[in-house]
Design a protein around this motif. Structure first.
Motif, PDB file in Angstrom:
ATOM      1  N   ARG A 112     -34.875  15.562  13.981  1.00 54.64           N
ATOM      2  CA  ARG A 112     -34.628  14.691  15.127  1.00 54.64           C
ATOM      3  C   ARG A 112     -35.720  14.837  16.181  1.00 54.64           C
ATOM      4  N   LYS A 113     -36.218  16.064  16.368  1.00 56.99           N
ATOM      5  CA  LYS A 113     -37.277  16.274  17.357  1.00 56.99           C
ATOM      6  C   LYS A 113     -38.526  15.478  16.990  1.00 56.99           C
ATOM      7  N   GLU A 114     -38.821  15.435  15.699  1.00 60.69           N
ATOM      8  CA  GLU A 114     -39.996  14.683  15.261  1.00 60.69           C
ATOM      9  C   GLU A 114     -39.784  13.181  15.411  1.00 60.69           C
ATOM     10  N   LEU A 115     -38.588  12.702  15.060  1.00 59.63           N
ATOM     11  CA  LEU A 115     -38.291  11.271  15.195  1.00 59.63           C
ATOM     12  C   LEU A 115     -38.263  10.853  16.662  1.00 59.63           C
ATOM     13  N   SER A 116     -37.711  11.715  17.510  1.00 60.92           N
ATOM     14  CA  SER A 116     -37.593  11.405  18.938  1.00 60.92           C
ATOM     15  C   SER A 116     -38.963  11.233  19.581  1.00 60.92           C
ATOM     16  N   GLY A 117     -39.955  11.942  19.081  1.00 59.89           N
ATOM     17  CA  GLY A 117     -41.295  11.872  19.653  1.00 59.89           C
ATOM     18  C   GLY A 117     -41.991  10.556  19.396  1.00 59.89           C
ATOM     19  N   LYS A 118     -41.444   9.745  18.477  1.00 60.36           N
ATOM     20  CA  LYS A 118     -42.067   8.458  18.156  1.00 60.36           C
ATOM     21  C   LYS A 118     -41.674   7.360  19.139  1.00 60.36           C
ATOM     22  N   ALA A 119     -40.654   7.607  19.947  1.00 62.19           N
ATOM     23  CA  ALA A 119     -40.199   6.600  20.916  1.00 62.19           C
ATOM     24  C   ALA A 119     -40.877   6.816  22.259  1.00 62.19           C
ATOM     25  N   GLY A 120     -40.948   5.754  23.057  1.00 59.26           N
ATOM     26  CA  GLY A 120     -41.555   5.855  24.376  1.00 59.26           C
ATOM     27  C   GLY A 120     -40.751   6.724  25.311  1.00 59.26           C
ATOM     28  N   HIS A 121     -39.433   6.718  25.136  1.00 59.28           N
ATOM     29  CA  HIS A 121     -38.550   7.549  25.947  1.00 59.28           C
ATOM     30  C   HIS A 121     -37.501   8.159  25.028  1.00 59.28           C
ATOM     31  N   PRO A 122     -37.102   9.394  25.268  1.00 66.97           N
ATOM     32  CA  PRO A 122     -36.136  10.069  24.391  1.00 66.97           C
ATOM     33  C   PRO A 122     -34.776   9.377  24.390  1.00 66.97           C
ATOM     34  N   ALA A 123     -34.212   9.155  23.207  1.00 68.50           N
ATOM     35  CA  ALA A 123     -32.896   8.522  23.075  1.00 68.50           C
ATOM     36  C   ALA A 123     -31.805   9.579  23.123  1.00 68.50           C
ATOM     37  N   LYS A 124     -30.656   9.187  23.639  1.00 67.42           N
ATOM     38  CA  LYS A 124     -29.525  10.102  23.693  1.00 67.42           C
ATOM     39  C   LYS A 124     -28.722  10.115  22.397  1.00 67.42           C
ATOM     40  N   ALA A 125     -28.888   9.062  21.604  1.00 66.33           N
ATOM     41  CA  ALA A 125     -28.133   8.952  20.363  1.00 66.33           C
ATOM     42  C   ALA A 125     -28.469  10.102  19.429  1.00 66.33           C
ATOM     43  N   LEU A 126     -27.451  10.569  18.705  1.00 65.12           N
ATOM     44  CA  LEU A 126     -27.660  11.660  17.747  1.00 65.12           C
ATOM     45  C   LEU A 126     -28.549  11.207  16.598  1.00 65.12           C
ATOM     46  N   PHE A 127     -28.234  10.065  16.021  1.00 63.71           N
ATOM     47  CA  PHE A 127     -28.989   9.594  14.857  1.00 63.71           C
ATOM     48  C   PHE A 127     -30.021   8.546  15.256  1.00 63.71           C
ATOM     49  N   LEU A 128     -31.261   8.804  14.851  1.00 62.33           N
ATOM     50  CA  LEU A 128     -32.382   7.941  15.224  1.00 62.33           C
ATOM     51  C   LEU A 128     -32.987   7.290  13.980  1.00 62.33           C
ATOM     52  N   ASN A 129     -33.583   6.105  14.185  1.00 63.58           N
ATOM     53  CA  ASN A 129     -34.291   5.464  13.084  1.00 63.58           C
ATOM     54  C   ASN A 129     -35.719   5.997  13.006  1.00 63.58           C
ATOM     55  N   TYR A 130     -36.510   5.473  12.088  1.00 69.84           N
ATOM     56  CA  TYR A 130     -37.861   6.002  11.873  1.00 69.84           C
ATOM     57  C   TYR A 130     -38.787   5.766  13.066  1.00 69.84           C
TER      58      TYR A 130
END
Length: 300
Positions: free
Chosen positions: A198-216
């Motif tokens: 999740r830490k790696e996926l979260s870094g791909k977004a402009g701002h960190p998402a609060k959702a537990l499950f993230l897309n690519y």
């Protein structure tokens, strides 16, 4: 705004404010009412107050001729009955023409579920060395381990997971909340995903998402995305069974009841408002009980 639009607007506000109904629920009510209003116009009936029981019977016949399922017809009539009950209570109409309309009996469909042997292969296909593989395994373990709905799964935020008491806060239908216990496999998969993938996926977004499950891309995963993930997982196995988030929910409930779980406890875990919604799973377990009886009773 004409009178029909005003009545509909007042009813929607009543659902949102007084009944605290979800957006999904109010949207379904609105669609049912607008569908009926369209039928009214075909019959040259302008206002909701002019609707008679005879027109309601005509509407039921028309729905049948259009090949709507019994479940869909029942939902439409139930929505319109509630709408007219509201209008009658507010003195906007003199009577409720849907009060005497009988709902078609729903066909009793037996929930589809997956056997434990089939599930075993599914839990070994994700590549746990990749962020997406870790996420997919966490989704699979969570859906089967808790029986939550796919919409509930996608609404989970990081702060909803409590590893100390091993529970997850679920926001269910009608904004009802419940705590669901997490099993050891789900905890292991979630811990790995949160700490690594999740830490790696979260870094791909402009701002960190609060959702537990993230897309690519690092954004919140949608129910459609979860269904796509499950379809891809099943394609990597030798299984020919159909799998979906709802099938995993059915499987969760069926396996619990097969092992002797109390139905009230299963009802609470699933977030069912009525026990009748949970009782359908007893039909699935009858074959299992019959097998136990035949194998253990001296006179079987």
């Amino acid at each position: 705004m004409d009178l029909n639009d005003r009545y509909l607007k007042m009813f929607i506000e009543y659902l949102q404010i007084e009944k605290n109904s979800s957006h999904h629920t109010t949207e379904n009510y609105e669609k049912a009412i607008l569908h009926f209003e369209s039928f009214m116009k075909q019959q040259a009936i302008e206002g909701f107050a002019a609707v008679s029981y005879l027109l309601v019977r005509h509407y039921l016949t028309w729905l049948h001729e259009q090949s709507y399922s019994r479940r869909t017809v029942a939902k439409k009539i139930s929505s319109l009955r509630s709408f007219y009950r509201f209008l009658n209570r507010e003195k906007m109409v003199e009577h409720n023409p849907f009060a005497l309309a009988s709902l078609p009996k729903k066909g009793q469909s037996i929930p589809h579920f997956i056997y434990e042997e089939e599930l075993a292969e599914l839990f070994h296909v994700s590549d746990l060395s990749t962020p997406l593989g870790q996420r997919n395994q966490a989704i699979l373990e969570l859906l089967y381990g808790t029986g939550i709905r796919v919409s509930e799964c996608c609404q989970i935020q990081l702060e909803d997971i409590d590893f100390y008491i091993e529970t997850v806060l679920i926001k269910g239908k009608g904004r009802k909340e419940r705590y669901v216990p997490l099993g050891s496999y789900a905890i292991e998969a979630l811990s790995r995903y949160i700490e690594e993938g999740r830490k790696e996926l979260s870094g791909k977004a402009g701002h960190p998402a609060k959702a537990l499950f993230l897309n690519y891309k690092g954004g919140p995963l949608t129910p459609r995305g979860v269904r796509t993930i499950l379809n891809r997982l099943i394609e990597q196995t030798t299984l020919t069974v159909h799998i979906s988030p709802h099938v995993l929910r059915h499987t969760f409930a069926t396996h619990l009841l097969n092992e002797g779980a109390d139905m009230r406890a299963v009802q609470e875990l699933l977030g069912h408002s009525h026990l009748s919604s949970t009782q359908i799973y007893t039909h699935v377990t009858k074959d299992h009980l019959k097998k136990i009886y035949n194998n253990t009773h001296p006179r079987a």
